[in-house]
Every structure is written in C-alpha cells, then in structure tokens.
Write an enzyme that holds these catalytic residues in place. Structure first.
Site, mmCIF file in Angstrom:
data_model
loop_
_atom_site.group_PDB
_atom_site.id
_atom_site.type_symbol
_atom_site.label_atom_id
_atom_site.label_comp_id
_atom_site.label_asym_id
_atom_site.label_seq_id
_atom_site.Cartn_x
_atom_site.Cartn_y
_atom_site.Cartn_z
ATOM 1 N N ARG A 24 -7.701 -0.373 -5.059
ATOM 2 C CA ARG A 24 -7.628 -0.288 -6.532
ATOM 3 C C ARG A 24 -7.567 -1.698 -7.110
ATOM 4 N NH1 ARG A 24 -2.403 -2.000 -6.726
ATOM 5 N NH2 ARG A 24 -1.129 -1.285 -5.008
ATOM 6 N N GLU B 111 5.134 -4.243 15.763
ATOM 7 C CA GLU B 111 4.384 -5.492 15.557
ATOM 8 C C GLU B 111 5.263 -6.676 15.875
ATOM 9 O OE1 GLU B 111 3.327 -5.756 11.443
ATOM 10 O OE2 GLU B 111 1.643 -4.362 11.664
ATOM 11 N N LYS C 175 -0.988 3.634 8.308
ATOM 12 C CA LYS C 175 -0.992 2.252 8.796
ATOM 13 C C LYS C 175 -1.655 2.141 10.168
ATOM 14 C CE LYS C 175 3.221 0.641 6.523
ATOM 15 N NZ LYS C 175 2.666 -0.101 5.403
ATOM 16 N N HIS D 238 9.971 -6.832 -1.243
ATOM 17 C CA HIS D 238 8.549 -6.471 -1.150
ATOM 18 C C HIS D 238 7.885 -6.194 -2.488
ATOM 19 C CE1 HIS D 238 9.594 -6.488 2.968
ATOM 20 N NE2 HIS D 238 10.252 -5.369 2.918
HETATM 21 P P1 ADP Z 1 4.621 -1.445 2.912
HETATM 22 O O1 ADP Z 1 3.345 -0.662 3.007
HETATM 23 O O2 ADP Z 1 5.832 -0.618 3.222
HETATM 24 O O3 ADP Z 1 4.727 -2.246 1.644
HETATM 25 P P2 ADP Z 1 3.571 -3.670 4.468
HETATM 26 O O4 ADP Z 1 3.063 -3.439 5.829
HETATM 27 O O5 ADP Z 1 2.558 -3.821 3.376
HETATM 28 O O6 ADP Z 1 4.581 -2.490 4.110
HETATM 29 O O7 ADP Z 1 4.530 -4.924 4.451
HETATM 30 C C1 ADP Z 1 5.299 -5.275 3.309
HETATM 31 C C2 ADP Z 1 5.888 -6.662 3.462
HETATM 32 O O8 ADP Z 1 6.683 -6.737 4.662
HETATM 33 C C3 ADP Z 1 4.882 -7.802 3.568
HETATM 34 O O9 ADP Z 1 4.460 -8.301 2.312
HETATM 35 C C4 ADP Z 1 5.670 -8.839 4.368
HETATM 36 O O10 ADP Z 1 6.509 -9.558 3.471
HETATM 37 C C5 ADP Z 1 6.549 -8.004 5.291
HETATM 38 N N1 ADP Z 1 5.929 -7.794 6.641
HETATM 39 C C6 ADP Z 1 5.106 -6.800 7.025
HETATM 40 N N2 ADP Z 1 4.745 -6.937 8.336
HETATM 41 C C7 ADP Z 1 5.356 -8.041 8.789
HETATM 42 C C8 ADP Z 1 5.408 -8.716 10.070
HETATM 43 N N3 ADP Z 1 4.745 -8.269 11.136
HETATM 44 N N4 ADP Z 1 6.157 -9.840 10.154
HETATM 45 C C9 ADP Z 1 6.861 -10.303 9.082
HETATM 46 N N5 ADP Z 1 6.863 -9.722 7.874
HETATM 47 C C10 ADP Z 1 6.127 -8.590 7.712
#
Ligand code: ADP
Length: 675
Positions: A292, A200, A116, A235
């Site tokens: 993908r 974040e 990430k 998620h």
């Molecule tokens: P992972 O790779 O573990 O799935 P992500 O970074 O893709 O994590 O985030 C998954 C979900 O978490 C997103 O779809 C969103 O719903 C929530 N999310 C991620 N970052 C934030 C943020 N900064 N603020 C609010 N919700 C977030």
C-alpha cells in the site's frame, strides 16, 4: 483516467489523495462516520456518503458499505489510503466482483505477504537476502533450537502470523531458549490463534531502511530511492527521512534492485514498500513488504519531485509508469515528523480534546503540512490521534534538519497535549544530528530526549523570568498608549515604578518543582537591566523581544530563544531542546473543579490487556491501574491522584470503545480540601 473515485479513508490521508485527484480533474467521493460528519475530508470531497457510527469497525472497516457507497455515486475506483481496508484481500476481491478498480496491488500480492514465513519462502526463491534463520514447516522445538544454536545467539523468535511487533521475543542464550519459545508461542496463540514460529538472527544495532517501489502492468518497475525509518517507539515510526544518511550509490542500487526483485516475485502492481534491516556493516535483509501507500510517502515525493498518488491513479487506470529508472533523480533531503495528540511523558498515551488553537508553520517550497483537521476540530477517541505530518525539504540533511526544528517551534496548539516537545528534543539531540541512529535510538537516548532539570536553573529559568517581565512591560505600555494620557504613571500597570529600583517576586514551576525568582529592575545611564536572584544565585540580565524571539544577555553571555506562551505556560525552544515552565499566580492555585468522584475513560478504542488493581483498593497518585492496548501499543492508565477504586468495568481481553468508563474512582480528599 477515472472520472470519479471513492476514498475509503478519513483524516489526512483522505485529504492528501483528494488534493491530487482534484489537480488531475478526477471527482472525489468521501465516506464518513458520525464522528466525522463535519470533518475536513468530507468538506473537501465533491460528494460524501454516510457509512455508520463512529467506531471504525461499524463504519470505515465495513467493506460492503464502502462498496455500496461507490456504486451509489458511480465511482469507478476506490483508493483505500493506508490502514483500514488497504491490505484486506477480501475487500479487494469484493471490489473486482462489483467492477470497481481497487487502487492498489492484485489480491494475490496482498495474500502472498500475509504470512511472514510464506513471504520469506518467496523471497528466498527470488534471491532476496534474508536475515539468517529458520522458517520451515517442521515446528518441533528441537529443530528450531538447533537452528538457533547453529547461527549463534542472540536470536529473535517471531510468530509467522504476527504483526505490530507482537509474538516477537529475543533470546540471548541457549539456556533461555526453551522458556523463550514457550512464551512466544503462548503470546502468538492468544493474539493470532496460530503459534507457528520462525527464528532469525537478532541484529543488535540495525537500521530500518525501506525502498519505495512502483510497478505497472506493462512489465515496468522502478524504485524511488529509500527512506530511513529507524527512529521508532515500540515499532511505530516517529521521524522518517529520505534519503537514508550514509548510503553509497552502490548500496542504494543493490537495495533498490532487491526491492524490485521482491515486488516482481509476487506479481506486484502499484505502490509498495519493501522494508529491510540494514546492518552496520552494510548487509541488508528483507523484512516485509507493505502492499500500500505508506504514511511517510511524502519524504519520497519531496526528494524525487514525483506525486505518488498520481502515479497510483495512473497505474490503476492501466497507464505506464510516468518515469523510467534512469529518469528518476534524487534531489536534496527531506524529513517527516508525525505530530500526534499524545502525552510523550506518559508512555505516549493518546490524548483527545478540541483543538481550540491550531496555528501551523507557513507552507512553502521547504515546508509541507499534510493534515485532516482544522482549528476547532475534535481529536476523538475513535481514530488515530495524528494531528498532522510536518514534512520539510532542503538541499542537505543539515539544512533540512534546521527547517524541521524551526517549523516545530512555529506550531501553536491548544486544547490537547501534543508530542511536539518530544519531536523537537529528538530532532535537536546530538546523536540525531550526528546520525548516530539505529532502531534502539529512543531507548538509548532517553535522557537526552526527555531531558531533566539539571541545566534549567542556570540557563532557562532566568530567560523565562525575563520573558514574563518584558511581556508585562509591553502590555503595560500598550495599555498606556490606549489611554487618554499615555504618560500617566498610573497606567504603568505592571507594578514597576519609573526611575526606581523595585523587586518583583515570581514563582515558576518546571517538572513540578517550584522556583521563587526575584527580579530587580535597574537602570544604568539609558540602559535597563535586571538582577535576577534564584536560590541566592544572582544573574545580571538584559533582554529584548521581537514577536516570539527573545534575545538575552545573561552574565555577559548573549543568546536567543523562541518562546511560545499559552496562558501561564511558557515554552522556551533552545538549540538543545525545549524547556517548559508554568507561571504560578499567587491567587490562582490549581483548584479541582469536580467533587473528586468520577471515572477514568478509555483514551481510544482498544483491548483491555490487564487490570492491575482490585475493587475497593486504595491507590496512590500515578499508580498504574490498567493496561490497554490500542494502535499496536500498550497504554498504562494511571491514577490521577491518591484515591479509591470503587468499581472496575472491564476485564482483561475485553474490547473497549474509546470514551468508555474503565473504572469508578474517588479521589482522596486531603485535610485542607475537606475543611
Ligand atoms: P511486525 O510485522 O510485527 O511489525 P517486523 O518483522 O516488521 O514485525 O519487525 C518490526 C521491527 O522489529 C523492525 O522494524 C525492527 O526494528 C525489529 N526487528 C525485526 N526483525 C529483527 C531482527 N532480526 N533483528 C533485530 N531487529 C529486528
């Protein structure tokens, strides 16, 4: 173009890819495990190669076996589908080493998106907007905390090696920070063996909006508009739509161009998805890129009129993208609902079993069904329990949503519990219709989606009773018609007597509450009507049935519902959701067929997260016994009745095969049963 490709996947996605390959005249090779020897994808393929036992880590996840199958059959390319080997850089390398084309992006692009913080560094350089935060190498808690203090709370801590929502933690205030960081690091270390964190700004009401991009190796790149996937449970996406509601042309172009920049920053080729968080004020931030094809790609296909799998094959074969950005036109609105074998009321616990009945809506230009199973197939413990993806299209969101809810009422599935009721309730809920949606949708609207009994008594209970009476009557008429003397009163098998008022008592159960319903048939001139009495309240009812539609008039209010009836279970689909009833037959009590001893088995492959009871413990019905993790989610296994835990076969942290016995459990026999 390739002459023959191997599809390193199973289920609906393998079938989906084969459909396009067949249309393009490309031969297909399937791979299969023990559990899948008669699966639809195996039957659809021109050739199929057995690659091992049912658990995916002994078959579908073994890159060497898949490559050997491709070599044996002379397949020139491998399509990985999604999941399994689709984002595995080693597999991608092994394909190249064996002169097999990997239908997907270059290895470097897969690797660049693996961390990430590394991904954020790349995107920052490419001027792609990021959620404000810190993703540097200095991991001292003072530095991370200062970043959090500077941007203000709430913040979100994320493990850089994380995925599937793990190693993420919200921190709401400065006071909670130290403790939150320590906990997130612990979880990250135990899940990924790496506790590097980033922090974040936590957005409180974001939407998940993702852009479909495509790049070829002739320097062309386009975006095929966006999908809104905000409706998620832990998620995991539930219903996706395209386009995202409320998008201005300007915002669409800005997000699309940012997505292309993201893809170009990592030298992308093929189909990819750039996920963004879209804030309520229209700001959007890069989240991650999936290298993908996505599960929800069909909604993009329906609004763009393009076949994304065809595009993938063409790009992998070295051709140019079939369309330029200017030639792509967004048309109408599409929804996708993921139909799962799972129990939405029990924490979405995956369900398994044989699909003894699988009747689907009829496919048309408005309704598409992507599936990998047929009636009679088994939903096994080994794989994702998705039964199908139901995809609908129409000119507008409103019309497409009506298509979705109608199609959901047309599904008839027996043998396994499904999430169709949950999807129907969600799709008919007011906030969903009114586009009041963000990533917290399901939690916020829990009561509406899992609706309770309040309204049932006055509205749906009389309909269920009327349905039973009318269908009994119909059966009796059919029996009479088949007999030698159709007018004989003796053929009136439903216990209703001609020209005479008669009371019939029914017991209907809803959410475990039993209701006694008295139905009295009356006649007025040539009209038949029914007086229905529930707990002293009287309803004056009339009704007619045509196929599965019942039209009722209750106390002067005429309305209609779609009804599906499976043995003694009645589902009433209404404008505001689905209501389920069981008809309790007098001599048909729920007898337990076993002796009260037995085990509780793992619903699917996974890991034991925690054991909440100890050996010899007395437990009560529905008490949580163990927590398992599978498919990125935790599942609580509860006691099926009051009883005793005799033995526990797994400890926290252990891998569990689907179907394995988790505990030995004996049911407590009550006095009646024992006598
Ligand atoms: P992972 O790779 O573990 O799935 P992500 O970074 O893709 O994590 O985030 C998954 C979900 O978490 C997103 O779809 C969103 O719903 C929530 N999310 C991620 N970052 C934030 C943020 N900064 N603020 C609010 N919700 C977030």
């Amino acid at each position: 173009m390739f002459n023959k490709i191997l599809i390193a996947n199973r289920g609906e996605i393998a079938c989906r890819i084969m459909k396009t390959a067949k249309r393009m005249g490309v031969l297909t090779v399937a791979v299969y495990s023990d559990a899948d020897k008669d699966a639809l994808h195996v039957h659809m393929a021109d050739e199929a190669i057995y690659i091992g036992p049912s658990p995916s880590r002994e078959s579908y996840l073994l890159g060497d076996k898949v490559i050997a199958a491709a070599i044996k059959t002379g397949a020139q390319a491998i399509h990985p589908g999604y999941g399994f080997l689709s984002e595995n850089a080693d597999f991608c390398r092994a394909c190249a080493a064996n002169n097999i084309t990997f239908i997907g992006p270059p290895v470097a692009a897969i690797e660049a998106m693996g961390s990430k913080s590394a991904a954020k560094n790349i995107m920052e350089k490419a001027n792609v907007p990021l959620v404000p935060g810190y993703h540097g190498d200095d991991q001292s808690s003072t530095i991370i905390k200062k970043a959090a203090d500077d941007m203000g709370y709430p913040v979100l801590l994320k493990a850089t090696a994380g995925g599937g929502g793990k190693g993420m933690r919200q921190v709401w205030s400065e006071q909670e920070f130290e403790e939150g960081l320590a906990a997130a690091k612990r979880e990250a270390m135990s899940s990924f063996g790496d506790d590097t964190m980033l922090v974040e700004k936590y957005l409180t009401q974001p939407r998940h909006v993702e852009i479909q991009v495509f790049c070829d190796n002739h320097d062309n790149a386009v975006y095929l508009f966006e999908r809104d996937c905000s409706v998620q449970r832990r998620h995991q996406k539930v219903i996706e739509e395209a386009p995202a509601f409320g998008m201005s042309e300007e915002l669409r172009a800005q997000m699309g161009e940012s997505a292309i920049k993201s893809a170009q920053a990592i030298g992308y080729q093929g189909a990819g998805t750039v996920e963004f968080l879209l804030d309520f004020d229209g700001s959007f931030y890069f989240m991650e890129m999936n290298t993908r094809l996505q599960v929800e790609h069909p909604v993009t296909e329906l609004i763009s009129g393009q076949d994304l799998v065809e595009w993938q094959l063409r790009v992998a074969a070295g051709e140019k993208l079939p369309k330029t950005q200017q030639q792509l036109v967004l048309n109408g609105h599409a929804f996708e609902a993921r139909i799962y074998a799972e129990d939405a009321n029990n924490d979405f616990l995956p369900a398994t079993g044989k699909l003894t009945l699988l009747q689907t809506p009829i496919e048309s230009e408005h309704v598409r069904i992507d599936t990998g199973v047929r009636q009679g197939d088994e939903v096994s413990v080994y794989y994702d329990p998705m039964i199908a993806k139901l995809i609908v299209w129409d000119e507008s969101r409103e019309k497409a949503l009506k298509r979705l809810t109608k199609a959901l009422t047309e599904y008839r599935i027996n043998g396994v519990t499904t999430n169709i009721d949950f999807l129907y309730n969600l799709a008919t809920s007011k906030p969903f219709i009114e586009e009041d949606i963000d990533t917290g949708f399901i939690e916020k609207n829990h009561e509406v989606i899992f609706h309770d009994t309040q309204q049932v008594l006055k509205n749906e209970l009389p309909i269920a009773a009327l349905f039973l009476v009318l269908s009994n009557k119909k059966k009796a008429q059919q029996n009479a018609l088949q007999s030698t003397d159709p007018y004989s009163p003796w053929h009136n098998a439903d216990a209703w007597r001609l020209n005479e008022a008669h009371t019939h008592t029914l017991v209907l159960a809803h959410n475990e509450t039993h209701y006694t319903v008295e139905v009295e048939q009356k006649r007025h001139a040539s009209d038949t009507y029914y007086l229905i009495n529930i707990n002293g309240e009287q309803f004056d009812c009339q009704g007619t049935m045509t196929n599965d539609i019942i039209v009722v008039n209750i106390n002067g209010h005429r309305s209609q519902a779609t009804i599906s009836c499976n043995e003694n279970h009645i589902s009433i689909y209404r404008e505001n959701g689905v209501f389920n009833f069981s008809h309790i037959l007098p001599d048909c009590g729920q007898h337990e067929s076993d002796d009260g001893h037995g085990g509780l088995t793992a619903p699917m492959n996974g890991t034991m997260v925690s054991v909440l009871v100890s050996r010899g413990e007395n437990v009560s019905k529905d008490q949580p016994l163990v927590i398992m993790e599978a498919m990125k989610m935790e599942h609580t296994i509860k006691a099926p009745s009051d009883g005793i835990v005799n033995e526990i076969f797994f400890q926290a942290g252990e891998m569990v095969d689907g179907g394995a016995e988790l505990l030995a459990f004996s049911q407590q026999l009550n006095a009646d049963d024992a006598s």
